[in-house]
Each structure stands twice: as C-alpha cells, then as structure tokens.
Design a protein around this motif. Structure first.
Motif, PDB file in Angstrom:
ATOM      1  N   GLU A 278     -12.801  -0.572   2.957  1.00 26.51           N
ATOM      2  CA  GLU A 278     -12.457  -0.823   1.557  1.00 26.51           C
ATOM      3  C   GLU A 278     -12.008  -2.269   1.377  1.00 26.51           C
ATOM      4  O   GLU A 278     -10.981  -2.689   1.898  1.00 26.51           O
TER       5      GLU A 278
ATOM      6  N   ASP B 286     -10.488  -4.663  -1.044  1.00 28.05           N
ATOM      7  CA  ASP B 286      -9.707  -4.715  -2.289  1.00 28.05           C
ATOM      8  C   ASP B 286      -9.440  -6.170  -2.668  1.00 28.05           C
ATOM      9  O   ASP B 286      -8.296  -6.570  -2.914  1.00 28.05           O
TER      10      ASP B 286
ATOM     11  N   TYR C  58      -8.579  -0.790   5.338  1.00 28.32           N
ATOM     12  CA  TYR C  58      -8.281  -1.444   4.063  1.00 28.32           C
ATOM     13  C   TYR C  58      -8.113  -2.949   4.254  1.00 28.32           C
ATOM     14  O   TYR C  58      -7.406  -3.393   5.167  1.00 28.32           O
TER      15      TYR C  58
ATOM     16  N   PRO D 123      -6.311   1.770  -4.749  1.00 32.45           N
ATOM     17  CA  PRO D 123      -6.974   1.786  -3.442  1.00 32.45           C
ATOM     18  C   PRO D 123      -7.236   3.202  -2.933  1.00 32.45           C
ATOM     19  O   PRO D 123      -6.386   4.091  -3.029  1.00 32.45           O
TER      20      PRO D 123
ATOM     21  N   LEU E 166       0.826  -1.201   0.000  1.00 32.56           N
ATOM     22  CA  LEU E 166       0.000   0.000   0.000  1.00 32.56           C
ATOM     23  C   LEU E 166       0.867   1.259   0.000  1.00 32.56           C
ATOM     24  O   LEU E 166       0.526   2.254  -0.653  1.00 32.56           O
TER      25      LEU E 166
ATOM     26  N   ALA F  21      -7.441   3.765   0.124  1.00 30.98           N
ATOM     27  CA  ALA F  21      -6.594   3.847   1.316  1.00 30.98           C
ATOM     28  C   ALA F  21      -5.283   4.560   1.023  1.00 30.98           C
ATOM     29  O   ALA F  21      -4.653   5.103   1.934  1.00 30.98           O
TER      30      ALA F  21
ATOM     31  N   VAL G 288     -10.108   5.312   6.332  1.00 28.62           N
ATOM     32  CA  VAL G 288     -10.207   4.131   5.473  1.00 28.62           C
ATOM     33  C   VAL G 288      -9.578   2.941   6.182  1.00 28.62           C
ATOM     34  O   VAL G 288      -8.410   2.988   6.588  1.00 28.62           O
TER      35      VAL G 288
ATOM     36  N   ARG H  91      -7.222  -6.549   2.163  1.00 30.95           N
ATOM     37  CA  ARG H  91      -6.734  -7.188   0.943  1.00 30.95           C
ATOM     38  C   ARG H  91      -6.484  -8.659   1.204  1.00 30.95           C
ATOM     39  O   ARG H  91      -5.719  -9.026   2.096  1.00 30.95           O
TER      40      ARG H  91
END
Length: 468
Positions: free
Chosen positions: A279, A281, A306, A294, A156, A296, A304, A308
C-alpha cells in the motif's frame, strides 16, 4: 565608461571577427582604447566577454587572437557495446513529471506541489536545528531514528481499527524516499521474473522500479473507484502472484479513492491468496474532501506492507519515508535496505521529525486542504471552459492531479509539443500505464505554481486539441 560601452566595443569586434581569418590578431588594447575612446578597463571587459563566448583567445605577453576553428572528432564508444552486451531488461525513461522548467512557463506537469504549499518556515527552522544537533555528526540505526519510527507507527496506530493490534515502532523501517522503498519491496516480496499485480494506470515510479528489479507486471484496470475486486481475484488465481501494488487513497494519476467495500473485498482476496498488499499512501497529507483511510489500519496479520512518504508534503529536499511491515517480511526488507543504503541521513530524519512534531504542522495541513480545494476547482473549471474535449471522469477527493481522457484520435506527442511551444508544459498519460495505454490521457497537476495562469494554460490545451 558604462557596461553599455563595453557591449558596444564587443559588438564591433564581433563584426570584425566574422570577416577575419582564424588566428588573426586583434588590435592591441592601446589601439582599441584610442579607436573607441574608452578606458582600458572597458576594453578589457569587452575582450573578456569575447573570450567567454569562445570567439577570442588571449596569449599573455603577445595579444588577443581570433580563435581558430577546430573540428572535434567525436569519441568512439563502440567498444562499450561489446563490453556491456545487451541490457537484461529495458528501463523506462524518467517521466516528464520530473522535468524542471523555467519560471516563465505554465507548468501543469509536475509531480510535486508548489513551494507555496509547503511548510517552508517549519522546514527551514527544522533544518537549522538539525544542523546544530548531534545527529549532524552521527549515523542513524539502520531502521531509522527511534523517535521517527515511533511517529510513523503512532500515525497508523491512531486510525487502526478497534480490536486489532496497532503497529509498534519496531515494525517501522525509515527509507531515503519511497522510490527506493518500492525497489526494495519488489525485490524482497516479489523477486525478478515473478508476477506483481498493479493497478492500470498507476504511478510511473512503481513501473520504473519494477523494470529495474525485473518484476513481471500484471495490470489490473482501475477506474474512478479503484479496481474491480473480481479482476483482482482472477489475476491472483491466474498468475499465482505474491503481491499487489496499489494506491487506495488518491491514486497517482487518477486521484481515485477506493470505497470501503472495495477495500474490504480486496484485502480479503489478498489474505485468501496468502499474498501481500503493498500500500503506497503517498498522498496521505493531501486529502481535499475526504481523509486518507489506509488499508493497513485494518490488518495486523502482516498481509499489508504500508509505505508513507514525507517528501512531497514536507519538502522535496527532505527525502524521508516510513515503511511498516511485520514478521519475516520486515526482516528481509531491513536487510535489503541496509545493503542498498546502509542508513538514512540522521540530519534529514531529525528535520522531518521536527517538522511533523510542531503544532504548526497540523495548522499547515488544515490550510493546505483549503488551498488544494481552490486550486483543484480552479483547474477543473478552466479545463471545462476552454478544453471541453478533455473529459474528466471524476473530480478527485484528494491528491495533486487531474486525469483527463482525450479523443482517441489525439496525437499525444504533437499535443504536448504544441502546448510547450505555447509556453505550457503538460504530461502525456502514457507514462502511467504498465502495459499498452487504453486511450489518450493527460495528467495535469493542480498543485503547481501560478494558479492564476490555469485559465491561460487550459486555453492553450484547448487550442492544441482543436488542431488534432
């Protein structure tokens, strides 16, 4: 004597059993050897086959007998109705996307990519190495292996907007898959009985997690370019919700990717309402014509959270996900994760880290983009040619799925049953709506097995639609 001889003997005995009374004694093995001119081994093989089929029972030292038919009385579990009481909330059934089907059908329903699209060589090698490492005999810190935390943070950080503080390894919590992460997030950031904004349609697993936690869902209509920010603003103002669950990149089921202006406006709205954007992803590694971007990466104030997952892109057997959160929210999330699962298998974490750290991982991702593009375009063309009544609002720039609008009069239950009878498994779109469906839809996975059969599958869908 061959296996065909034992089958011939078994067939003859089955015919005799059909007319014999229960408990009748079969001829002795010696008599059967003489009758069928077979060896004792062949006769015993036939008797064992009949025993496995439940037609015969043997009594050592006595002989073989026709099994007596017994009518089993069903158990009465009525007492549990009183003990359990009415459920506090109805939990939706698991989606058809999780069905495991035989290899001889055309599977257009699955939520997972075909094994041919996975980095199988990397996964097998990584699991073998992880099994020999110290992690195979130890437990992980609650927040995850430090090296894997660092990898998620670095991924990220690589796309974090200039001028913002990039995430650190200590912001990461490793999870046993994203589904458990959703339950944790809804529990810690929203709470039972509270409102959660959610795109409609949206991921069925998020709808399931919300039902399990008891969260009250507030649907926000979402089209090929995501939600209308005005609808998001209005929903926050009306409900006082503390969070919005969304998939800004390659949404499941539509494949939509939010344009930059929509992403910026939604993020501003979330900040203005002192709320969280959860979020998801999930399809970060499944870009076809674009890259995942993203939200984020444009937030360092903790709005946010995040998520994943590596489960779909690495292997369904490697259920590992990373969650990035900052501030007190991260502390609450970690407390809940510890209470629910204590820690994630360090062997799986080590294997996941091994895969994504290999030079071959990036090579695999580049190859995967081309493979997904070919499969997507093949299914789009097949449906356009053989099932024109199914309308595709937009060709998705990434993800795994196509989202088709069907004629309003379509009987979805009948359509899916007709397709299955013809050897094609499809997923009815109702599972992806957090409230009443706004129309009739099908979600078809273009990352499934046997892409050469896409045309045959589309032809079956077209015929089934023509019967409605």
């Amino acid at each position: 004597m061959t296996d065909s001889s034992s089958e011939r003997i078994a067939a003859a005995l089955r015919a005799w059993i059909e007319t014999a009374p229960p408990g009748a004694r079969l001829p002795s093995s010696r008599a059967l050897v003489a009758q069928f001119e077979a060896s004792p081994v062949t006769v015993q093989k036939a008797l064992r086959a009949l025993t496995r089929q439940g037609l015969v029972e043997t009594r050592p030292g006595v002989g073989a007998f026709v099994r007596e038919s017994r009518v089993l009385q069903p158990h009465d579990y009525g007492w549990q109705t009183t003990a359990l009481g009415a459920p506090p909330r109805r939990i939706p059934q698991l989606s058809a996307a999780l069905r495991v089907v035989p290899n001889d059908v055309i599977a257009l329903h699955s939520g997972y990519p075909d094994a041919d699209l996975l980095p199988s060589r990397l996964v097998r090698s990584a699991l073998a190495r992880a099994a020999r490492a110290e992690t195979a005999l130890s437990r992980s810190p609650a927040a995850g292996l430090p090296e894997l935390q660092s990898w998620f943070a670095a991924e990220l950080a690589a796309v974090t907007a200039r001028g913002l503080i990039a995430p650190k390894a200590s912001d990461v919590v490793v999870l046993p898959g994203s589904q458990s992460g959703l339950s944790t997030l809804f529990r810690t950031l929203v709470g039972a009985g509270e409102a959660l904004l959610i795109e409609s349609p949206s991921y069925w697993g998020a709808i399931l997690a919300a039902a399990q936690v008891g969260v009250r869902l507030v649907p926000i209509p979402a089209g090929p370019h995501g939600p209308d920010p005005a609808d998001v603003e209005q929903a926050f103002a009306r409900t006082g919700a503390r969070a919005f669950y969304a998939q800004p990149n390659y949404a499941n089921p539509t494949g939509a990717q939010w344009p930059p202006d929509v992403a910026r406006r939604v993020l501003d709205i979330v900040r203005d309402h002192h709320a969280f954007l959860i979020e998801d992803d999930w399809a970060h590694d499944f870009g076809v014509t674009t890259e995942s971007s993203p939200l984020a990466a444009h937030d360092d104030t903790g709005h946010v959270v995040y998520l994943r997952s590596l489960t779909k892109s690495v292997s369904p057997s490697v259920r590992v996900a990373g969650l990035i959160a900052r501030g007190p929210a991260r502390d609450r999330i970690l407390d809940d994760v510890q209470a629910q699962s204590m820690y994630v298998s360090p062997t799986l974490q080590a294997a996941a880290l091994d895969v994504v750290s290999q030079p071959g991982w990036q090579t695999h991702r580049r190859t995967l983009r081309d493979q997904l593009a070919r499969r997507r375009d093949l299914l789009v063309a097949a449906m356009a040619g053989h099932a024109p009544a199914a309308q595709l609002e937009a060709v998705p720039p990434g993800g795994l799925n196509l989202w088709f609008r069907l004629p309003d009069a379509t009987d979805l239950r009948r359509l899916t049953a007709d397709c299955e009878d013809a050897g094609v498994i499809v997923a009815a779109g109702d599972d992806w709506f957090p409230a009443e469906p706004t129309g009739r839809y099908l979600r078809l996975n273009y990352a499934g097995p046997h892409p050469a059969a896409f045309a045959d599958g589309a032809r079956v869908v077209g015929k089934a639609l023509s019967r409605d």
